[in-house]
Design a protein around this motif. Structure first.
Motif, PDB file in Angstrom:
ATOM      1  N   PRO A   1       0.801  -1.241   0.000  1.00  0.00           N
ATOM      2  CA  PRO A   1       0.000   0.000   0.000  1.00  0.00           C
ATOM      3  C   PRO A   1       0.826   1.279   0.000  1.00  0.00           C
ATOM      4  N   TYR A   2       2.100   1.180   0.395  1.00  0.00           N
ATOM      5  CA  TYR A   2       2.921   2.387   0.539  1.00  0.00           C
ATOM      6  C   TYR A   2       3.826   2.635  -0.664  1.00  0.00           C
ATOM      7  N   LEU A   3       3.735   1.787  -1.689  1.00  0.00           N
ATOM      8  CA  LEU A   3       4.477   2.046  -2.907  1.00  0.00           C
ATOM      9  C   LEU A   3       3.907   3.288  -3.591  1.00  0.00           C
ATOM     10  N   PRO A   4       4.722   4.041  -4.326  1.00  0.00           N
ATOM     11  CA  PRO A   4       4.214   5.279  -4.941  1.00  0.00           C
ATOM     12  C   PRO A   4       2.975   5.077  -5.792  1.00  0.00           C
ATOM     13  N   SER A   5       2.984   4.057  -6.652  1.00  0.00           N
ATOM     14  CA  SER A   5       1.846   3.862  -7.553  1.00  0.00           C
ATOM     15  C   SER A   5       0.587   3.465  -6.809  1.00  0.00           C
ATOM     16  N   HIS A   6       0.702   2.585  -5.819  1.00  0.00           N
ATOM     17  CA  HIS A   6      -0.477   2.130  -5.091  1.00  0.00           C
ATOM     18  C   HIS A   6      -1.001   3.208  -4.143  1.00  0.00           C
ATOM     19  N   ALA A   7      -0.099   3.955  -3.527  1.00  0.00           N
ATOM     20  CA  ALA A   7      -0.548   5.073  -2.697  1.00  0.00           C
ATOM     21  C   ALA A   7      -1.242   6.115  -3.562  1.00  0.00           C
ATOM     22  N   GLY A   8      -0.702   6.341  -4.774  1.00  0.00           N
ATOM     23  CA  GLY A   8      -1.335   7.288  -5.686  1.00  0.00           C
ATOM     24  C   GLY A   8      -2.702   6.822  -6.145  1.00  0.00           C
ATOM     25  N   GLU A   9      -2.841   5.524  -6.428  1.00  0.00           N
ATOM     26  CA  GLU A   9      -4.137   5.005  -6.868  1.00  0.00           C
ATOM     27  C   GLU A   9      -5.207   5.172  -5.794  1.00  0.00           C
ATOM     28  N   SER A  10      -4.816   5.066  -4.538  1.00  0.00           N
ATOM     29  CA  SER A  10      -5.803   5.217  -3.464  1.00  0.00           C
ATOM     30  C   SER A  10      -6.334   6.648  -3.378  1.00  0.00           C
ATOM     31  N   ILE A  11      -5.599   7.612  -3.959  1.00  0.00           N
ATOM     32  CA  ILE A  11      -6.082   9.002  -3.936  1.00  0.00           C
ATOM     33  C   ILE A  11      -7.347   9.141  -4.766  1.00  0.00           C
ATOM     34  N   PHE A  12      -7.399   8.457  -5.919  1.00  0.00           N
ATOM     35  CA  PHE A  12      -8.549   8.636  -6.808  1.00  0.00           C
ATOM     36  C   PHE A  12      -9.446   7.405  -6.900  1.00  0.00           C
ATOM     37  N   ALA A  13      -9.167   6.360  -6.125  1.00  0.00           N
ATOM     38  CA  ALA A  13     -10.042   5.190  -6.134  1.00  0.00           C
ATOM     39  C   ALA A  13     -11.385   5.546  -5.495  1.00  0.00           C
TER      40      ALA A  13
END
Length: 283
Positions: A234-246
């Motif tokens: 969850p703390y990888l850049p891409s996955h943390a970023g995806e949680s912003i707009f999910a």
């Protein structure tokens, strides 16, 4: 016989030297300089256009594919079966992030490749205002382009899937937040690209690290034991970023606020590395 006598010049009679305008380096002027340099490059127009095209085109394609499969009764995989108008419209985010991130690398590393960075730092000897201005100007441009693309993709995609289980409108809970979050995420990706370009001072190196961080590392993490994946993923850049707009979240993903904080942390880390090298290394 007449005698010519030279009259000595006094401060009152001496011709006044032309006054030279006083030039001062200010934050506004540095920002204006970086704004002008950004839009003077053909690559800016091309890459921003590609980022906008990827975001809108792939969103429309995903919505059309969903509608086509639903109308024909063909089996859909799990991701498409539970899709919403938001997730379909933002399908092109992964492709747009490459275009916007690559342009961010070019904004900074491109000056090192051409040697123009010497002129830039001669004009702004304090150095750090150059980095902040480049990141701010390009980050704002990427944010605006990505936000416009997200809303256009959603408005078109929602019309395509109208009347299906995926149908949603702007009035549905979380929709506007997701679209604005996608724009913010892509804007920050642009800032990270600019920071990597300044840190590595190489276009090829910056692009390689950007692609690895956003696309390759998540795949490598899947090779780790499952007990580790839950603590790292969850703390990888891409996955943390995806949680912003999910639109929806579960126990394995971060909340939008937590995802934004983590991604801001990655952005700050990249900028800190770029600032340190800019101060400590010659150009």
């Amino acid at each position: 016989m007449s005698t010519l006598t030279a009259t000595p010049e006094t401060p009152e009679t001496a011709p006044a030297a032309p006054a030279r305008p006083a030039y001062r380096v200010t934050g506004r002027r540095v920002l204006a300089s970086e704004w002008a340099k950004l839009w003077s490059l053909r690559s800016t127009w091309i890459t921003l256009g590609l980022g906008l095209l990827f975001l809108v085109a792939f969103g429309v394609i995903a919505a059309s594919h969903y509608k086509s499969n639903l109308d024909s009764g063909r089996h859909m995989d799990r991701d498409f079966a539970t899709a919403t108008a938001v997730s379909l419209s933002l399908f092109g985010t992964n492709f747009a992030q490459l275009a916007l991130g690559v342009l961010g690398v070019l904004v900074t590393a491109g000056e090192y490749s051409t040697g123009m960075i010497r002129s830039t730092l001669a004009a702004v000897p304090r150095r750090l205002p150059v980095l902040w201005s480049k990141a701010a100007v390009y980050g704002l441009v990427a944010l605006v382009v990505a936000t416009v693309g997200a809303f256009v993709a959603f408005l078109v995609g929602s019309q395509i899937v109208s009347g299906t289980p995926a149908a949603m409108g702007l009035g549905h809970a979380g929709v506007v937040r997701s679209l604005l979050g996608a724009g913010l995420y892509l804007g920050l990706v642009g800032v990270i690209g600019a920071a990597l370009g300044a840190l590595l001072r190489s276009v090829a190196g910056g692009i390689s690290v950007l692609v690895a961080a956003l696309m390759l590392v998540p795949g490598l993490i899947s090779l780790l034991p499952s007990s580790w994946q839950g603590n790292i993923d969850p703390y990888l850049p891409s996955h943390a970023g995806e949680s912003i707009f999910a639109l929806t979240h579960d126990s394995t993903t971060l909340s939008p606020g937590a995802g934004l904080l983590v991604f801001l942390g990655w952005t700050a880390l990249a900028l800190a590395g770029a600032a340190y090298r800019l101060l400590r290394s010659d150009v």
